[in-house]
Scaffold this motif. Structure first.
Motif, PDB file in Angstrom:
ATOM      1  N   GLU A 127       0.822  -1.207   0.000  1.00 28.94           N
ATOM      2  CA  GLU A 127       0.000   0.000   0.000  1.00 28.94           C
ATOM      3  C   GLU A 127       0.854   1.254   0.000  1.00 28.94           C
ATOM      4  O   GLU A 127       0.507   2.261  -0.628  1.00 28.94           O
ATOM      5  CB  GLU A 127      -0.954  -0.007   1.197  1.00 28.94           C
ATOM      6  N   ALA A 128       1.990   1.219   0.701  1.00 26.82           N
ATOM      7  CA  ALA A 128       2.897   2.373   0.692  1.00 26.82           C
ATOM      8  C   ALA A 128       3.387   2.657  -0.717  1.00 26.82           C
ATOM      9  O   ALA A 128       3.418   3.815  -1.165  1.00 26.82           O
ATOM     10  CB  ALA A 128       4.074   2.116   1.629  1.00 26.82           C
ATOM     11  N   ALA A 129       3.757   1.614  -1.445  1.00 25.90           N
ATOM     12  CA  ALA A 129       4.227   1.798  -2.824  1.00 25.90           C
ATOM     13  C   ALA A 129       3.112   2.360  -3.697  1.00 25.90           C
ATOM     14  O   ALA A 129       3.326   3.282  -4.501  1.00 25.90           O
ATOM     15  CB  ALA A 129       4.728   0.470  -3.387  1.00 25.90           C
ATOM     16  N   ARG A 130       1.926   1.821  -3.556  1.00 27.05           N
ATOM     17  CA  ARG A 130       0.796   2.299  -4.353  1.00 27.05           C
ATOM     18  C   ARG A 130       0.512   3.772  -4.114  1.00 27.05           C
ATOM     19  O   ARG A 130       0.179   4.527  -5.048  1.00 27.05           O
ATOM     20  CB  ARG A 130      -0.461   1.487  -4.022  1.00 27.05           C
ATOM     21  N   ARG A 131       0.652   4.219  -2.872  1.00 30.11           N
ATOM     22  CA  ARG A 131       0.282   5.596  -2.533  1.00 30.11           C
ATOM     23  C   ARG A 131       1.426   6.583  -2.729  1.00 30.11           C
ATOM     24  O   ARG A 131       1.188   7.748  -3.064  1.00 30.11           O
ATOM     25  CB  ARG A 131      -0.200   5.673  -1.074  1.00 30.11           C
ATOM     26  N   LEU A 132       2.674   6.137  -2.503  1.00 33.03           N
ATOM     27  CA  LEU A 132       3.799   7.074  -2.543  1.00 33.03           C
ATOM     28  C   LEU A 132       4.386   7.274  -3.933  1.00 33.03           C
ATOM     29  O   LEU A 132       4.883   8.363  -4.247  1.00 33.03           O
ATOM     30  CB  LEU A 132       4.906   6.620  -1.581  1.00 33.03           C
ATOM     31  N   VAL A 133       4.366   6.243  -4.761  1.00 33.18           N
ATOM     32  CA  VAL A 133       4.964   6.366  -6.103  1.00 33.18           C
ATOM     33  C   VAL A 133       4.356   7.531  -6.884  1.00 33.18           C
ATOM     34  O   VAL A 133       5.092   8.306  -7.511  1.00 33.18           O
ATOM     35  CB  VAL A 133       4.867   5.035  -6.873  1.00 33.18           C
ATOM     36  N   PRO A 134       3.035   7.717  -6.881  1.00 27.16           N
ATOM     37  CA  PRO A 134       2.494   8.874  -7.599  1.00 27.16           C
ATOM     38  C   PRO A 134       3.002  10.211  -7.056  1.00 27.16           C
ATOM     39  O   PRO A 134       3.063  11.196  -7.794  1.00 27.16           O
ATOM     40  CB  PRO A 134       0.978   8.745  -7.391  1.00 27.16           C
ATOM     41  N   LEU A 135       3.372  10.243  -5.765  1.00 24.03           N
ATOM     42  CA  LEU A 135       3.906  11.469  -5.176  1.00 24.03           C
ATOM     43  C   LEU A 135       5.385  11.669  -5.511  1.00 24.03           C
ATOM     44  O   LEU A 135       5.898  12.781  -5.465  1.00 24.03           O
ATOM     45  CB  LEU A 135       3.746  11.444  -3.646  1.00 24.03           C
ATOM     46  N   GLY A 136       6.073  10.548  -5.805  1.00 25.21           N
ATOM     47  CA  GLY A 136       7.493  10.615  -6.122  1.00 25.21           C
ATOM     48  C   GLY A 136       8.377  10.905  -4.931  1.00 25.21           C
ATOM     49  O   GLY A 136       9.525  11.338  -5.066  1.00 25.21           O
ATOM     50  N   ARG A 137       7.892  10.625  -3.737  1.00 28.48           N
ATOM     51  CA  ARG A 137       8.671  10.886  -2.524  1.00 28.48           C
ATOM     52  C   ARG A 137       8.099  10.063  -1.370  1.00 28.48           C
ATOM     53  O   ARG A 137       7.002   9.508  -1.484  1.00 28.48           O
ATOM     54  CB  ARG A 137       8.638  12.370  -2.156  1.00 28.48           C
TER      55      ARG A 137
END
Length: 247
Positions: A127-137
């Motif tokens: 879930e962290a990858a799913r949510r953070l990748v679009p933020l790029g950080r």
């Protein structure tokens, strides 16, 4: 500027790693979401933070082995309310441990330790990858143990789970580091001077003394340090132990 947000999974007593990490990030101005299975414990952590005026916090009862509950907690963390940024710090701190003779270890016990020690890390990490990748950080930190690196007699179930968690952290770091996500794994090598050890092994505290055990606020300091590291020198794995620890 909007207030940054952090979410910590696997928070227990105020006198433990999860509670200490919550306090450390709150002290830096973060809104901290404390999640754990025991509502009274996470509410105590939140009350301590809000009463002291060091920051803001909220409690969400979450079983980290339940996919739907983990997703719901992330939904809140990424939409924490007006004036707050989506979470850019994710900490996976769930764990359990017990000495069990290998010949007496049941399949149900083995699976339970795996679900808490490894499967929960997969759910949080995914879930962290799913949510953070679009933020790029963002920063994702997993709490490991001595068992992440080696198995000891009576702890096969624990070592199997923690070694698996370590591989999740490594795989994520290699995949998402280049995309701006700092993934780190912390090996806690030694006993922690907190409520869990006091309740289960008081004789260990008496034998080792305070200087032979890790102090939870000192551990939490390293979580903050990892989050603040510049991209040119990221740490993927960090081991912490008392200066007296045999290793």
């Amino acid at each position: 500027m909007n207030q940054p947000t952090a979410i910590v999974f696997g928070v227990g007593s105020v006198r433990g790693v999860g509670g200490a990490v919550c306090r450390r990030f709150a002290r830096e101005g973060y809104h901290v979401i404390a999640t754990g299975r025991t509502l009274s414990k996470i509410e105590e952590v939140v009350a301590q933070i809000t009463a002291s005026g060091i920051g803001s916090a909220e409690a969400i009862r979450t079983d980290v082995t339940d996919e739907a509950q983990v997703i719901a907690a992330f939904d809140r963390a990424m939409n924490p309310g007006p004036g707050r940024e989506p979470a850019d710090v994710i900490v996976s701190n769930a764990g359990n441990n017990a000495l069990i003779d290998f010949t007496k270890l049941t399949a149900a016990q083995f699976e339970d330790f795996w679900r808490v020690g490894c499967y929960s890390g997969f759910l949080v990490g995914r879930e962290a990858a799913r949510r953070l990748v679009p933020l790029g950080r963002g920063t994702v930190i997993f709490t490991g143990a001595s068992g992440s690196l080696r198995g000891k007699p009576g702890f096969a179930h624990f070592a199997a789970a923690k070694a698996g968690l370590r591989m999740i952290a490594q795989s994520m770091a290699r995949e998402y580091g280049p995309r701006g996500i700092h993934v780190a794994h912390i090996v806690i090598d030694g006993g922690i001077l907190g409520d869990r050890l006091q309740g289960a092994y008081p004789q260990m505290i008496e034998h080792l003394g305070p200087e032979g055990l890790l102090e939870y606020d000192a551990i939490a300091e390293n979580y903050w340090m990892l989050h603040r590291q510049p991209k040119s020198a990221w740490t993927q794995e960090l081991d912490l132990r008392p200066f007296k620890e045999n290793w």
